[in-house]
Structures are given as C-alpha cells and as structure tokens.
Design a protein around this motif. Structure first.
Motif, PDB file in Angstrom:
ATOM      1  N   THR A 119       0.713  -1.351  -0.460  1.00  0.00           N
ATOM      2  CA  THR A 119      -0.190   0.236  -0.095  1.00  0.00           C
ATOM      3  C   THR A 119       1.363   1.186  -0.079  1.00  0.00           C
ATOM      4  OG1 THR A 119      -0.369  -0.051   2.011  1.00  0.00           O
ATOM      5  CG2 THR A 119      -1.439  -1.134   1.177  1.00  0.00           C
ATOM      6  N   SER A 120      -0.126   2.069   0.129  1.00  0.00           N
ATOM      7  CA  SER A 120       0.234   4.179  -0.134  1.00  0.00           C
ATOM      8  C   SER A 120       0.395   4.205   0.998  1.00  0.00           C
ATOM      9  CB  SER A 120       0.587   4.301  -1.390  1.00  0.00           C
ATOM     10  OG  SER A 120       1.275   5.922  -1.187  1.00  0.00           O
ATOM     11  N   TRP A 121       1.197   4.030   2.420  1.00  0.00           N
ATOM     12  CA  TRP A 121       0.335   4.506   3.592  1.00  0.00           C
ATOM     13  C   TRP A 121       1.687   5.431   3.898  1.00  0.00           C
ATOM     14  CZ3 TRP A 121       0.787   1.333   8.620  1.00  0.00           C
ATOM     15  CH2 TRP A 121      -0.465   2.262   9.601  1.00  0.00           C
ATOM     16  N   SER A 164      -3.124   7.859   8.176  1.00  0.00           N
ATOM     17  CA  SER A 164      -4.459   8.015   7.420  1.00  0.00           C
ATOM     18  C   SER A 164      -5.158   6.943   7.783  1.00  0.00           C
ATOM     19  CB  SER A 164      -4.356   8.443   6.111  1.00  0.00           C
ATOM     20  OG  SER A 164      -3.602   7.044   5.535  1.00  0.00           O
ATOM     21  N   ASP A 173      -7.371   5.092   5.494  1.00  0.00           N
ATOM     22  CA  ASP A 173      -7.014   4.618   4.354  1.00  0.00           C
ATOM     23  C   ASP A 173      -6.222   3.361   3.028  1.00  0.00           C
ATOM     24  OD1 ASP A 173      -7.067   7.003   4.535  1.00  0.00           O
ATOM     25  OD2 ASP A 173      -8.399   7.072   2.247  1.00  0.00           O
ATOM     26  N   PRO A 174      -5.553   2.618   4.024  1.00  0.00           N
ATOM     27  CA  PRO A 174      -4.389   2.750   2.845  1.00  0.00           C
ATOM     28  C   PRO A 174      -4.535   2.483   1.523  1.00  0.00           C
ATOM     29  CG  PRO A 174      -3.620   1.504   4.703  1.00  0.00           C
ATOM     30  CD  PRO A 174      -5.189   1.716   5.302  1.00  0.00           C
ATOM     31  N   LYS A 175      -4.212   3.421   0.571  1.00  0.00           N
ATOM     32  CA  LYS A 175      -4.299   2.710  -0.711  1.00  0.00           C
ATOM     33  C   LYS A 175      -3.760   2.209  -1.353  1.00  0.00           C
ATOM     34  CE  LYS A 175      -3.405   5.244  -5.801  1.00  0.00           C
ATOM     35  NZ  LYS A 175      -3.297   6.296  -6.111  1.00  0.00           N
ATOM     36  N   ILE A 200      -1.604  -0.380  -3.754  1.00  0.00           N
ATOM     37  CA  ILE A 200      -1.043   0.061  -5.121  1.00  0.00           C
ATOM     38  C   ILE A 200       0.269  -1.682  -5.635  1.00  0.00           C
ATOM     39  CG2 ILE A 200      -0.571   1.719  -4.600  1.00  0.00           C
ATOM     40  CD1 ILE A 200       2.305   1.541  -3.745  1.00  0.00           C
TER      41      ILE A 200
END
Length: 294
Positions: free
Chosen positions: A39-41, A45, A47-49, A51
């Motif tokens: 993830t992009s974290w 936050s 809500d890790p995105k 990827i």
C-alpha cells in the motif's frame, strides 16, 4: 494419570499459550507488514491505498537501497572473515591462561553488556579528528589527521570496527565454554605424543568446537542483517547515505518521511534476504558441522 497424558487435548492445552504469543508477536506483525507493504500509507490515515508491488519495484531499482544492501554485506564479510577468526584465536589464548582467567573473560565480555549508545559515543571520541586518540597515535608517526566518521572512505570501516569491538567478547565467552568442555585427557594425550600447542589446537580443539563456531557465524549473519543502532548513533547513515544499512534506510523512510508503506516493503525485503542467507548457510555449510559426542 496415564490416561490424561494420552489425551491429545492436554498437550494442546499446554502449548496453546505459546502458540497465542507466537501468533500475536511474530505471525501477526509479519502478516501486517506484508499487507501494508502493498500500500501507499503515511502511517496515520485510516485508508491505505493499495498499489500492489510498486514499493518493491521502487526499492529494487533504488540506488540508495542497494548501497544499504552492500553495507549489510560488509557487516557479514567483516564478521565472518575477520571477527570470527579473532574470536577463535583469543578464545584459544584465554583458554590456556593459567592465572587471572576470570579477569580476562570479564574484560572481553564487558563491552557486550554496555549500551550501544555508550559504545557509539565512546568510539566517537576515539575517532574525533582533532583530539581523538586514534589520530593522536597517527600523529606520532607523522600521518595527517583522518576524518573517520565524515569521510566516505573510512566511515563504514570505522563502524565495522566499533561493532566488532562491542560483540567479540560475547562470542568469545561462547567459544570458551565449548573449549573448556573438551576433555583434558585428549589434549594431554596429544601433548605426551609430542604434539605442539599449535598442532593440538588445529587437530583437536578446532575440529571439536566446529558446532559452536557454526552457531557464532549464524548469529553474526543474523546480527549483521538487523544492524541499525550502532549506525544511527555514530553517523545516522551519513555521510550522504554511504553508511546506511537496510534497517536505517527503512527507518528514514518509514518514520522520518512518513512513508510507512514503503518502509514496510523494506522490512519484508530484510526478512526475505535474512531467510535466504540463513537457509543457504544451513544447507551449504552448517550441515557439515556434525554434532560432537565425547
């Protein structure tokens, strides 16, 4: 009582607390690290995105990451190629000392119980360019002062020497215990047959302590792969990232730059690299060190 011992549920009950602790403090962190590495974290936050493997691709194509990998390799080579032979040499010397053996063992073991921060600061004074002990010694021989920790040519070597000084005594005590456990009759019989001390060391002592030497090498490899504290205290990875190891590289991104997703991918790579190295060592070298029975 016998019926109770034959009940499989009883054994499960005994090992269940250990399994729970193992899952909480080993399996869960590893699974979490793998999950966040994809993830992009920023670590804050909720809500890790996702990827995918982008973090791993970035790490494996990043020059500074491979510099860190190379420095971990230096730790391993220095530990196994220089530190381990010195450990065996000094262990043999101390084992044959007649007087004050306890004093020598305490003296060599003392650095390993000191805080890494204290060790780093102490050696920082030794490496100090203007008033440091090392440069003052070099000045006697007409050698110009060297910038041990701020010059890329010497910084990594300085850290390796400091790290070896801290942990050599710990391993010496381990090897000494193995040497002392060898029956004296073997050494005395060889001496009666005319074998010199050097011949007895190579023909009797070293073959019999191969298993413990194998353990020392294994611990050195594992320690080299997770080295971080001594680098942080002495150079913080500088100058210009030349002394970064994988752990300090990970810390810089995860904590300093709030790139926790990328930092977790580095931690996963450290785990994988360590697993591969230890597996290769076990398969290619450690199996040859058979268990010794006296």
């Amino acid at each position: 009582m016998n019926k109770a011992l034959k009940n499989p549920a009883l054994y499960v009950l005994f090992i269940l607390p250990c399994l729970i602790l193992f899952a909480m403090f080993f399996l869960y962190p590893i699974i979490s690290s793998i999950r966040y590495s994809l993830t992009s974290w920023n670590g804050v936050s909720s809500d890790p995105k996702f990827i995918g493997f982008d973090n791993f691709v970035k790490a494996l194509t990043e020059k500074r990451f491979w510099t860190a990998v190379r420095n971990n390799g230096y730790f391993i080579l220095f530990s196994c190629g220089i530190q381990v032979p010195l450990i065996v040499f000094f262990s043999l010397l101390i084992a044959h000392v007649k007087k004050l053996k306890g004093l020598y063992k305490t003296a060599v073991f003392l650095p390993s119980i000191m805080s890494t921060a204290v060790i780093g600061i102490l050696w920082g004074f030794i490496y100090e360019p203007n008033i440091g002990l090392l440069n003052n010694i070099l000045k006697v021989f007409g050698i110009e002062p060297l910038y041990w920790l701020s010059d890329e040519k010497y910084a990594m070597l300085s850290i390796l020497i400091t790290n070896a000084w801290q942990w050599t005594g710990f391993y010496i005590v381990m090897v000494l215990a193995a040497i002392i456990s060898i029956p004296r009759e073997l050494d005395e019989a060889a001496a009666i047959d005319g074998a010199t001390a050097v011949q007895r060391a190579f023909s009797i002592t070293l073959p019999l302590i191969k298993p413990i030497i194998s353990v020392v090498i294994m611990l050195s490899i594992a320690g080299a792969m997770k080295a971080a504290d001594i680098v942080i205290v002495m150079t913080k990875g500088g100058p210009a990232g030349s002394t970064d190891v994988m752990a300090t590289y990970m810390i810089k991104y995860a904590i300093t730059n709030f790139k926790y997703g990328y930092g977790n991918s580095i931690s996963v790579l450290i785990f994988v690299f360590t697993l591969i190295l230890t597996a290769l060592y076990q398969l290619l070298i450690a199996r040859r060190s058979e268990r010794i029975e006296y």
